[in-house]
Design an enzyme around this catalytic site. Structure first.
Site, PDB file in Angstrom:
ATOM      1  N   ARG A  26       1.204   1.972  -5.784  1.00  0.00           N
ATOM      2  CA  ARG A  26       1.862   0.961  -4.935  1.00  0.00           C
ATOM      3  C   ARG A  26       0.715  -0.005  -4.924  1.00  0.00           C
ATOM      4  O   ARG A  26       0.335  -1.514  -4.044  1.00  0.00           O
ATOM      5  CB  ARG A  26       2.276   1.931  -3.465  1.00  0.00           C
ATOM      6  CG  ARG A  26       3.109   2.716  -3.796  1.00  0.00           C
ATOM      7  CD  ARG A  26       3.569   3.819  -2.567  1.00  0.00           C
ATOM      8  NE  ARG A  26       3.872   2.324  -2.155  1.00  0.00           N
ATOM      9  CZ  ARG A  26       5.378   1.995  -1.928  1.00  0.00           C
ATOM     10  NH1 ARG A  26       5.962   2.171  -2.568  1.00  0.00           N
ATOM     11  NH2 ARG A  26       5.677   0.956  -0.912  1.00  0.00           N
ATOM     12  N   TRP A  50      -3.329  -1.956  -1.338  1.00  0.00           N
ATOM     13  CA  TRP A  50      -3.784  -2.673  -1.747  1.00  0.00           C
ATOM     14  C   TRP A  50      -3.363  -4.558  -0.929  1.00  0.00           C
ATOM     15  O   TRP A  50      -2.999  -4.877  -0.680  1.00  0.00           O
ATOM     16  CB  TRP A  50      -2.175  -3.262  -2.660  1.00  0.00           C
ATOM     17  CG  TRP A  50      -2.302  -4.843  -3.387  1.00  0.00           C
ATOM     18  CD1 TRP A  50      -2.403  -4.720  -5.323  1.00  0.00           C
ATOM     19  CD2 TRP A  50      -1.106  -6.466  -3.668  1.00  0.00           C
ATOM     20  NE1 TRP A  50      -2.315  -5.807  -5.195  1.00  0.00           N
ATOM     21  CE2 TRP A  50      -1.697  -6.140  -4.364  1.00  0.00           C
ATOM     22  CE3 TRP A  50      -0.073  -5.714  -2.675  1.00  0.00           C
ATOM     23  CZ2 TRP A  50      -0.629  -7.618  -5.046  1.00  0.00           C
ATOM     24  CZ3 TRP A  50       0.589  -7.236  -2.543  1.00  0.00           C
ATOM     25  CH2 TRP A  50       0.215  -7.643  -4.012  1.00  0.00           C
ATOM     26  N   ASN A 107       1.330   0.016   5.787  1.00  0.00           N
ATOM     27  CA  ASN A 107       1.743  -0.734   4.981  1.00  0.00           C
ATOM     28  C   ASN A 107       1.967  -2.022   5.067  1.00  0.00           C
ATOM     29  O   ASN A 107       3.220  -1.434   5.912  1.00  0.00           O
ATOM     30  CB  ASN A 107       2.201   0.325   4.092  1.00  0.00           C
ATOM     31  CG  ASN A 107       3.002  -0.715   3.177  1.00  0.00           C
ATOM     32  OD1 ASN A 107       2.491  -1.400   2.294  1.00  0.00           O
ATOM     33  ND2 ASN A 107       4.241  -0.200   2.666  1.00  0.00           N
ATOM     34  N   GLY A 108       2.537  -3.441   5.176  1.00  0.00           N
ATOM     35  CA  GLY A 108       3.269  -4.424   5.216  1.00  0.00           C
ATOM     36  C   GLY A 108       1.616  -5.240   6.159  1.00  0.00           C
ATOM     37  O   GLY A 108       0.849  -5.447   5.683  1.00  0.00           O
ATOM     38  N   LYS A 112       5.551  -8.951 -20.205  1.00  0.00           N
ATOM     39  CA  LYS A 112       5.454  -7.108 -20.616  1.00  0.00           C
ATOM     40  C   LYS A 112       3.884  -7.662 -21.140  1.00  0.00           C
ATOM     41  O   LYS A 112       3.534  -6.731 -21.063  1.00  0.00           O
ATOM     42  CB  LYS A 112       6.283  -6.482 -21.732  1.00  0.00           C
ATOM     43  CG  LYS A 112       7.249  -5.880 -20.924  1.00  0.00           C
ATOM     44  CD  LYS A 112       7.330  -4.201 -20.150  1.00  0.00           C
ATOM     45  CE  LYS A 112       7.027  -4.673 -18.906  1.00  0.00           C
ATOM     46  NZ  LYS A 112       8.259  -5.566 -17.915  1.00  0.00           N
ATOM     47  N   LYS A 156       3.136  -2.010  -7.742  1.00  0.00           N
ATOM     48  CA  LYS A 156       4.643  -1.602  -8.517  1.00  0.00           C
ATOM     49  C   LYS A 156       5.562  -2.347  -8.083  1.00  0.00           C
ATOM     50  O   LYS A 156       6.646  -2.650  -8.107  1.00  0.00           O
ATOM     51  CB  LYS A 156       4.684  -0.549  -8.822  1.00  0.00           C
ATOM     52  CG  LYS A 156       6.365   0.112  -9.107  1.00  0.00           C
ATOM     53  CD  LYS A 156       5.818   0.158 -10.568  1.00  0.00           C
ATOM     54  CE  LYS A 156       7.453   0.493 -11.153  1.00  0.00           C
ATOM     55  NZ  LYS A 156       7.905  -0.206 -12.400  1.00  0.00           N
ATOM     56  N   GLU A 179      11.029 -11.922 -21.046  1.00  0.00           N
ATOM     57  CA  GLU A 179      10.489  -9.999 -20.849  1.00  0.00           C
ATOM     58  C   GLU A 179       9.431  -9.885 -21.369  1.00  0.00           C
ATOM     59  O   GLU A 179       8.601  -9.456 -20.939  1.00  0.00           O
ATOM     60  CB  GLU A 179      11.974  -9.119 -20.708  1.00  0.00           C
ATOM     61  CG  GLU A 179      11.363  -7.942 -20.872  1.00  0.00           C
ATOM     62  CD  GLU A 179      10.599  -7.739 -19.021  1.00  0.00           C
ATOM     63  OE1 GLU A 179      10.606  -6.326 -19.323  1.00  0.00           O
ATOM     64  OE2 GLU A 179      10.995  -8.536 -18.310  1.00  0.00           O
ATOM     65  N   GLU A 229       1.275  -9.137 -18.700  1.00  0.00           N
ATOM     66  CA  GLU A 229       0.811  -7.996 -17.193  1.00  0.00           C
ATOM     67  C   GLU A 229       0.102  -7.017 -18.188  1.00  0.00           C
ATOM     68  O   GLU A 229      -0.642  -6.568 -16.801  1.00  0.00           O
ATOM     69  CB  GLU A 229       2.267  -7.426 -16.715  1.00  0.00           C
ATOM     70  CG  GLU A 229       3.146  -6.482 -17.458  1.00  0.00           C
ATOM     71  CD  GLU A 229       4.123  -6.420 -16.047  1.00  0.00           C
ATOM     72  OE1 GLU A 229       3.853  -6.455 -15.233  1.00  0.00           O
ATOM     73  OE2 GLU A 229       5.300  -6.534 -16.669  1.00  0.00           O
ATOM     74  N   CYS A 242       0.742  -1.048  -0.056  1.00  0.00           N
ATOM     75  CA  CYS A 242      -0.140  -0.641   0.188  1.00  0.00           C
ATOM     76  C   CYS A 242       0.755   1.097  -0.028  1.00  0.00           C
ATOM     77  O   CYS A 242       2.522   1.087  -0.206  1.00  0.00           O
ATOM     78  CB  CYS A 242      -0.713   0.176   1.412  1.00  0.00           C
ATOM     79  SG  CYS A 242      -1.082  -1.501   1.505  1.00  0.00           S
ATOM     80  N   HIS A 294       9.745 -30.779 -27.586  1.00  0.00           N
ATOM     81  CA  HIS A 294      10.075 -31.538 -26.498  1.00  0.00           C
ATOM     82  C   HIS A 294       8.869 -31.413 -25.649  1.00  0.00           C
ATOM     83  O   HIS A 294       7.921 -31.820 -24.760  1.00  0.00           O
ATOM     84  CB  HIS A 294      11.278 -31.399 -25.153  1.00  0.00           C
ATOM     85  CG  HIS A 294      12.299 -31.039 -25.903  1.00  0.00           C
ATOM     86  ND1 HIS A 294      12.938 -32.247 -26.033  1.00  0.00           N
ATOM     87  CD2 HIS A 294      13.455 -30.815 -26.699  1.00  0.00           C
ATOM     88  CE1 HIS A 294      13.852 -31.728 -27.056  1.00  0.00           C
ATOM     89  NE2 HIS A 294      14.099 -30.843 -26.673  1.00  0.00           N
TER      90      HIS A 294
HETATM   91  C1  AGP Z   1       7.836  -5.860 -14.295  1.00  0.00           C
HETATM   92  O1  AGP Z   1       7.283  -5.306 -14.831  1.00  0.00           O
HETATM   93  C2  AGP Z   1       6.920  -5.792 -13.178  1.00  0.00           C
HETATM   94  N1  AGP Z   1       6.476  -4.904 -12.218  1.00  0.00           N
HETATM   95  C3  AGP Z   1       7.289  -7.008 -11.746  1.00  0.00           C
HETATM   96  O2  AGP Z   1       7.582  -8.624 -12.197  1.00  0.00           O
HETATM   97  C4  AGP Z   1       8.738  -6.789 -10.988  1.00  0.00           C
HETATM   98  O3  AGP Z   1       9.878  -6.882 -12.275  1.00  0.00           O
HETATM   99  C5  AGP Z   1       9.096  -7.347 -10.237  1.00  0.00           C
HETATM  100  O4  AGP Z   1       8.387  -7.577  -9.172  1.00  0.00           O
HETATM  101  C6  AGP Z   1      10.051  -6.875  -9.556  1.00  0.00           C
HETATM  102  O5  AGP Z   1       9.900  -6.257  -9.006  1.00  0.00           O
HETATM  103  P1  AGP Z   1      11.376  -5.501  -8.165  1.00  0.00           P
HETATM  104  O6  AGP Z   1      12.506  -5.317  -9.589  1.00  0.00           O
HETATM  105  O7  AGP Z   1      10.890  -3.925  -7.903  1.00  0.00           O
HETATM  106  O8  AGP Z   1      12.128  -5.679  -7.285  1.00  0.00           O
END
Ligand code: AGP
Length: 608
Positions: A27, A75, A101-102, A485, A603, A481, A488, A2, A504
């Site tokens: 967040r 969140w 937050n946590g 992208k 994020k 990657e 997500e 959060c 395989h």
């Molecule tokens: C990637 O676009 C995502 N936001 C997610 O996979 C991210 O890379 C992952 O949560 C790691 O985050 P960080 O680099 O802040 O540790």
């Protein structure tokens, strides 16, 4: 995970809290609330939904007047996103108001203890336990109460508290979740991250674990968990508010994609001097580098994909064995880490819980730790032996782009530094690689000009149910990657495979019309990848080939071809990732997705 904010001063707190929460919405954004200390005590307004919904509710139910307040954007981890579980939460008979937050890991046993003492719980959150526990310990001394709470709870927290009989103070504390104090003139601020206070101040205190902040409008006092006063240096923020705003782009993601030439330049140029790699932040001596046993690379998500690419480059140049682990696996698999091993930890936010725990695991086993981090003074940065910052500035969009590129380039720098220290590459080759790296920003600029072509390509495939990515070596790392992208932000099912692995099993998923992105930029593996392209083509796949501009051998087997400028194989990922980011962006846009705030994501994932 959060975002929390706090304000104490002479101005109306409500608009400042709302503004700060908007800057923290990346967040978490499933519910929100504020509490303001007004003439007749603390009043709360909270709701399920976004900050905009909270603003609507304040509009309808009347603004909360007062100059002291706290706020929260959520969140959900414990309890569904709804009006009850939204923060702030009340403690005791309401004299305590708290945001958090946590995760409180021992909240169940604490809840039972508090219920036996007559406390009544209204929500399903772990946070309400914190509020009642604070009330339980509060006897008029807020510092003592906070200290006792901190000693009682297990888990992570950044928390801020308003107390009914303390109208002129906010008390806050942190452990494992980020918390900063913004220093104002006759006013002070609290926030989970700097963008929330940047409009009001550039001077902050960055709280460390187990620290308490007592804010009054004209004073800030910091303490450790035993209430010894702590003196900290002021951290002056150099980046500007604009950087945290969209800068005229429709989405933060698009702005951050466009910022990559600058990001790569800012990350490389301080570490390339006269054709040599110089990483001042790296305290390892040549001797220590020569004696490195194994390089353990740990990270999550996209950062893990950087790790996958880094292994190819470090092993190729420095001939040092690398193991790449998902942090969530590394932390629990009791990894074999020997004294001369090092652990490279990669994280944009510097707060990802699994990565932080993996860092601590590696340290506990005696490995030297090097972190590649974007958020300055974040927990991972502060707990690692050496930290190499990626100069990407604030990255707001949940889907990482510019931080990924910056991390990739730091990995190249480390590989070259290791290889040079081990005498495996000479000055000439080092110079060549440095010159090529310094060309990357310009080449990325060129790739950004492919925007319309990639938009048209996305239009062609926007209704795809499944999209596969294949590649070999570094192209496989970038395929991972590209696939993430797309997944997500567009919610399209997508997988990335080492091209040689298809036959395989997975090739059974290929049917007429299935889009397959074939990343084939590694010249020494092109023939092999071409064979795999032919395999999927033969099953009717629609092949989108991503190749070096000099290679046309794939053309007859591809439905669409994206050509990128050619440089050394080991540096190609910095170019190939760009069109994959832009393609994913337009696929998501074409499907009406919330590009910057994809569903179910956040994020920085500060819970495991
Ligand atoms: C990637 O676009 C995502 N936001 C997610 O996979 C991210 O890379 C992952 O949560 C790691 O985050 P960080 O680099 O802040 O540790």
């Amino acid at each position: 995970m959060c975002g929390i904010v706090g304000y104490i001063g002479d101005n109306s707190a409500s608009p400042i809290l709302i503004d700060g929460l908007k800057k923290l919405e990346y967040r978490g954004y499933d519910s929100a609330g504020i509490a303001v200390y007004g003439d007749d005590g603390v009043k709360i307004c909270k709701t399920k939904g976004r900050i905009a919904d909270l603003e609507g509710k304040l509009e309808n139910e009347g603004k909360l007047e007062g100059c002291v307040g706290i706020g929260h954007t959520r969140w959900a981890t414990h309890g569904a996103p709804d009006d009850i579980n939204a923060h702030p939460h009340k403690g005791g008979n309401g004299r305590i108001t708290l945001v958090h937050n946590g995760i409180i890991e021992n909240y169940i046993e604490l809840k039972i203890m508090l219920e036996q003492k007559g406390y009544v719980f209204v929500s399903q959150t772990d946070t309400e336990v914190l509020a009642h526990l604070f009330d339980f310990f509060y006897d008029g001394d807020s510092l003592k109460a906070m200290s006792k709470v901190m000693k009682m709870v297990r888990g992570s927290y950044a928390t801020a508290v308003l107390i009914e009989d303390k109208p002129d103070e906010i008390i806050a504390a942190r452990k494992d979740s980020p918390l900063i104090v913004g220093i104002g003139d006759n006013e002070n601020f609290l926030a989970s991250d700097i963008p929330a206070v940047l409009k009001y101040t550039r001077d902050c205190y960055l709280l460390d674990d187990n620290q308490i902040a007592l804010l009054k409008k004209d004073s800030i006092k910091l303490y450790d968990i035993d209430l010894n006063e702590v003196h900290k240096d002021v951290y002056h923020v150099t980046w500007d508010v604009e950087a945290a705003e969209k800068g005229g782009y429709d989405h933060f993601m698009k702005k951050e994609i466009a910022e990559q030439p600058k990001t790569v330049r800012d990350t490389l140029s301080p570490r390339i001097k006269d054709g040599k790699v110089v990483i001042d932040e790296l305290s390892l001596t040549d001797e220590q580098i020569k004696n490195i046993g194994t390089v353990h690379i740990v990270a999550c998500g996209s950062a893990w994909h950087v790790g996958m690419a880094a292994r190819y480059v470090i092993e190729k140049l420095a001939k040092t064995p690398c193991e790449v682990d998902l942090a969530s696996e590394f932390r629990y698999r009791n990894p074999i880490v020997r004294p001369n091993d090092i652990c490279i930890v990669i994280s944009q936010s510097g707060e990802t819980a699994d990565t932080l725990a993996a860092l601590r695991e590696a340290k506990s086993k005696g490995a030297r730790t090097i972190s590649i981090v974007n958020v300055v003074a974040s927990t991972i940065a502060r707990e690692s032996d050496d930290v190499i910052y990626t100069m990407a500035g604030p990255e707001i969009a949940v889907a990482t782009t510019k931080a990924f590129s910056a991390q990739l380039n730091v990995a190249y720098l480390l590989a070259i530094r290791f290889a040079k220290a081990k005498g495996l590459i000479g000055e000439n080759y080092e110079k060549t690689l440095c010159e090529e790296m310094l060309e990357l920003p310009e080449l990325i600029e060129k790739l950004l000009e492919m925007d319309d072509d990639l938009k048209a390509l996305a239009k062609k495939y926007v209704n795809s149910e499944h999209v596969f990515f294949i590649g070999r070596g570094l192209d496989y790392a970038i395929s991972l990657e590209g696939s993430l992208k797309l997944k997500e932000i567009s919610y399209i099912h997508s997988e990335a495979y080492a091209a040689g692995e298809l036959k395989h099993g997975t090739i059974s998923l290929i049917e007429p019309g299935t889009p397959v992105f074939a990343v084939a930029t590694q010249s020494d593996l092109l023939e092999k990848t071409l064979g795999n392209i032919k395999e999927v083509k033969a099953r009717g796949a629609k092949v989108i080939a991503l190749v070096g501009e000099k290679h046309s051998s794939v053309d007859e087997f591809a439905d669409d071809v994206i050509r990128v400028p050619e440089i050394s194989n080991i540096l190609m990922p910095s170019l190939t990732v760009i069109p994959l980011q832009i393609f994913a962006y337009y696929m998501a846009l074409g499907r009406g997705c919330d590009v910057d705030k994809p569903r179910n994501l956040a994020k920085s994932v500060t819970v495991e």
